[in-house]
Scaffold this motif. Structure first.
Motif, PDB file in Angstrom:
ATOM      1  N   GLU A 160     -13.915   1.565  -6.328  1.00 10.77           N
ATOM      2  CA  GLU A 160     -14.793   1.561  -5.154  1.00 10.77           C
ATOM      3  C   GLU A 160     -15.191   3.000  -4.818  1.00 10.77           C
ATOM      4  O   GLU A 160     -14.711   3.589  -3.863  1.00 10.77           O
ATOM      5  N   ARG A 184      -7.949   2.149   2.283  1.00 14.79           N
ATOM      6  CA  ARG A 184      -9.260   2.807   2.302  1.00 14.79           C
ATOM      7  C   ARG A 184     -10.105   2.350   3.502  1.00 14.79           C
ATOM      8  O   ARG A 184     -10.727   3.168   4.190  1.00 14.79           O
ATOM      9  N   GLU A 222      -9.908  11.280  -2.691  1.00 14.70           N
ATOM     10  CA  GLU A 222      -9.557  10.170  -3.580  1.00 14.70           C
ATOM     11  C   GLU A 222      -9.053   8.950  -2.803  1.00 14.70           C
ATOM     12  O   GLU A 222      -9.092   7.828  -3.302  1.00 14.70           O
ATOM     13  N   ALA A 223      -8.581   9.164  -1.570  1.00 18.89           N
ATOM     14  CA  ALA A 223      -8.066   8.048  -0.782  1.00 18.89           C
ATOM     15  C   ALA A 223      -9.179   7.126  -0.300  1.00 18.89           C
ATOM     16  O   ALA A 223      -8.956   5.934  -0.093  1.00 18.89           O
ATOM     17  N   ILE A 224     -10.399   7.657  -0.130  1.00 16.44           N
ATOM     18  CA  ILE A 224     -11.512   6.829   0.331  1.00 16.44           C
ATOM     19  C   ILE A 224     -12.535   6.565  -0.767  1.00 16.44           C
ATOM     20  O   ILE A 224     -13.437   5.744  -0.590  1.00 16.44           O
ATOM     21  N   SER A 225     -12.402   7.250  -1.898  1.00 18.62           N
ATOM     22  CA  SER A 225     -13.319   7.034  -3.021  1.00 18.62           C
ATOM     23  C   SER A 225     -12.498   6.831  -4.281  1.00 18.62           C
ATOM     24  O   SER A 225     -11.982   7.779  -4.868  1.00 18.62           O
ATOM     25  N   THR A 226     -12.343   5.569  -4.655  1.00 20.13           N
ATOM     26  CA  THR A 226     -11.530   5.231  -5.818  1.00 20.13           C
ATOM     27  C   THR A 226     -12.418   4.906  -7.012  1.00 20.13           C
ATOM     28  O   THR A 226     -13.639   4.771  -6.896  1.00 20.13           O
ATOM     29  N   LEU A 266     -11.723   4.622   6.608  1.00 19.76           N
ATOM     30  CA  LEU A 266     -13.156   4.693   6.890  1.00 19.76           C
ATOM     31  C   LEU A 266     -13.452   4.297   8.337  1.00 19.76           C
ATOM     32  O   LEU A 266     -14.329   4.888   8.982  1.00 19.76           O
ATOM     33  N   ASP A 318       0.847  -1.199   0.000  1.00 24.36           N
ATOM     34  CA  ASP A 318       0.000   0.000   0.000  1.00 24.36           C
ATOM     35  C   ASP A 318       0.880   1.245   0.000  1.00 24.36           C
ATOM     36  O   ASP A 318       1.553   1.531   0.990  1.00 24.36           O
TER      37      ASP A 318
END
Length: 403
Positions: free
Chosen positions: A341, A285, A334-338, A289, A280
């Motif tokens: 996903e 992600r 962008e780190a939590i919404s790719t 969260l 990583d």
């Protein structure tokens, strides 16, 4: 030194011999012919040996603030012969009304309690009727836990004090602590208390490394939550946890220690923007969260504080909180919404209020129950120190968070 084990994304942790028992959830079910210790635990004794089973039967696990996933862990371990102490002073049934659990349904329990109060309290004053109705989650689930495994009667227990009023020296008496819905500060307080207890033991005269290796392992501390199809767990086995890796049937390695060891308080103190791993290059992600929800739940207290608010107001407040949280922690959206996903914060506000799904709880609960078994028996390499579960592909992988 050997590079610590860390699994790549989209992988499933191997199911070892311990999980073959735990995942069936039938390890210690009572049958008409299985009423003695040897009869009930016969399958487990043949699987991992009488010494391991005796260690489990002497152990006690503290469960702080029950959730769907911790109820699954508790069910698996109680059936396997591990005593449970439930610490949950939240109001019953409001705090667990939406909690999915295979053996602890708030609606069923509420109906049973209402029926008992009516039959047992007929003609009795209101004060006596009130005493018949449990007011906390811990009191409500006490009888259910006893019913799971009658061989543990008298060894289980409940703790109805508020977590903030429990002294620091209380926690070290348990072999493991499994918690949900803790704030970062509450988690660090328990972690620091466990570390202080171990330092005090190490400072006793005459202690050496051989004494430490042969003594009982430190208290395992797990913080876990599930949210939607995802789940995350932080695991702290203790600096002086020693184990033997399984090399095959009836073959174990020499005694090994956790390396590198990072305490749970150090994990939580590490800036999230700096978290990276072997596979990583950016913070995972699911870990982000989980930490976002830990802070959000700590801020609102619990979902009952949202009952009087409409969806639009609740969504707006969550989006504002999440955006501020990302900015403070220097995390980009962008780190939590790719692309693979995507995440919409307004949609995630509903997950924050109703986070748990039964199948996710069951699978992650089985995996974490196995980690507790490994800690109690000293057999099997522990997951050091984060577990990330993705329900979309069924992958559960370990991630090493370096402090």
């Amino acid at each position: 030194p050997k590079e610590p084990t860390e699994s790549p994304p989209n992988t499933i942790l191997p199911v070892n011999r311990h999980q073959q028992v735990l995942l069936t959830s039938h390890a210690a079910k009572m049958t008409p012919k299985a009423t003695s210790y040897d009869d009930v635990y016969d399958r487990q004794i043949r699987l991992w040996g009488i010494d391991a089973q005796q260690r489990m039967s002497k152990a006690r696990v503290l469960y702080i603030r029950l959730s769907g996933v911790t109820c699954e862990i508790m069910k698996n371990l109680v059936l396997a012969g591990v005593a449970a102490v439930v610490c949950d002073d939240r109001p019953y049934p409001e705090a667990v009304r939406e909690m999915p659990c295979s053996f602890f349904s708030a609606e069923e329990m509420e109906a049973n309690v209402a029926g008992k109060s009516k039959s047992d309290g007929e003609g009795e004053p209101d004060a006596k009727k009130a005493r018949l109705t449990p007011s906390t989650v811990a009191a409500a689930i006490e009888k259910k836990v006893e019913e799971l495994n009658p061989l543990l009667n008298g060894r289980n227990g409940i703790e109805e004090r508020a977590l903030s009023s429990i002294p620091d020296d209380y926690f070290a008496q348990f072999d493991a602590i499994v918690a949900s819905r803790l704030s970062v500060e509450e988690s660090k307080r328990i972690s620091n208390a466990l570390q202080k207890s171990m330092r005090d033991k190490e400072q006793k005269p005459g202690k050496n490394i051989d004494d430490v290796k042969t003594a009982k392992n430190e208290t395992l501390f797990i913080i876990t939550d599930t949210f939607g199809f995802d789940g995350c767990a932080h695991l702290d086995f203790g600096r002086n946890h020693f184990y033997r890796r399984e090399l095959g049937k009836d073959k174990l390695s020499d005694v090994m220690g956790i390396d590198p060891y990072v305490s749970l308080s150090d994990m939580l103190n590490t800036p999230l923007a700096d978290v990276k791993g072997k596979w990583d290059k950016v913070p995972p992600r699911i870990l982000l969260l989980h930490r976002l929800l830990m802070d959000y739940w700590a801020g609102i207290g619990d979902s009952n504080n949202l009952r009087g608010k409409g969806d639009k107001q609740r969504h707006r407040e969550f989006v504002i909180f999440a955006e501020n949280w990302l900015e403070v922690n220097k995390i980009s959206m962008e780190a939590i919404s790719t692309e693979s996903e995507p995440l919409d914060l307004e949609h995630f506000a509903d997950i924050a209020r109703y986070p748990e799904i039964s199948p996710v709880n069951a699978v992650l609960g089985g995996v974490l129950g196995n980690e507790v078994i490994k800690a109690l028996t000293g057999k099997g390499e522990p997951a050091n120190n984060i577990l990330l579960f993705n329900g979309f592909d069924g992958g559960c992988r370990s991630f090493l968070l370096r402090g």
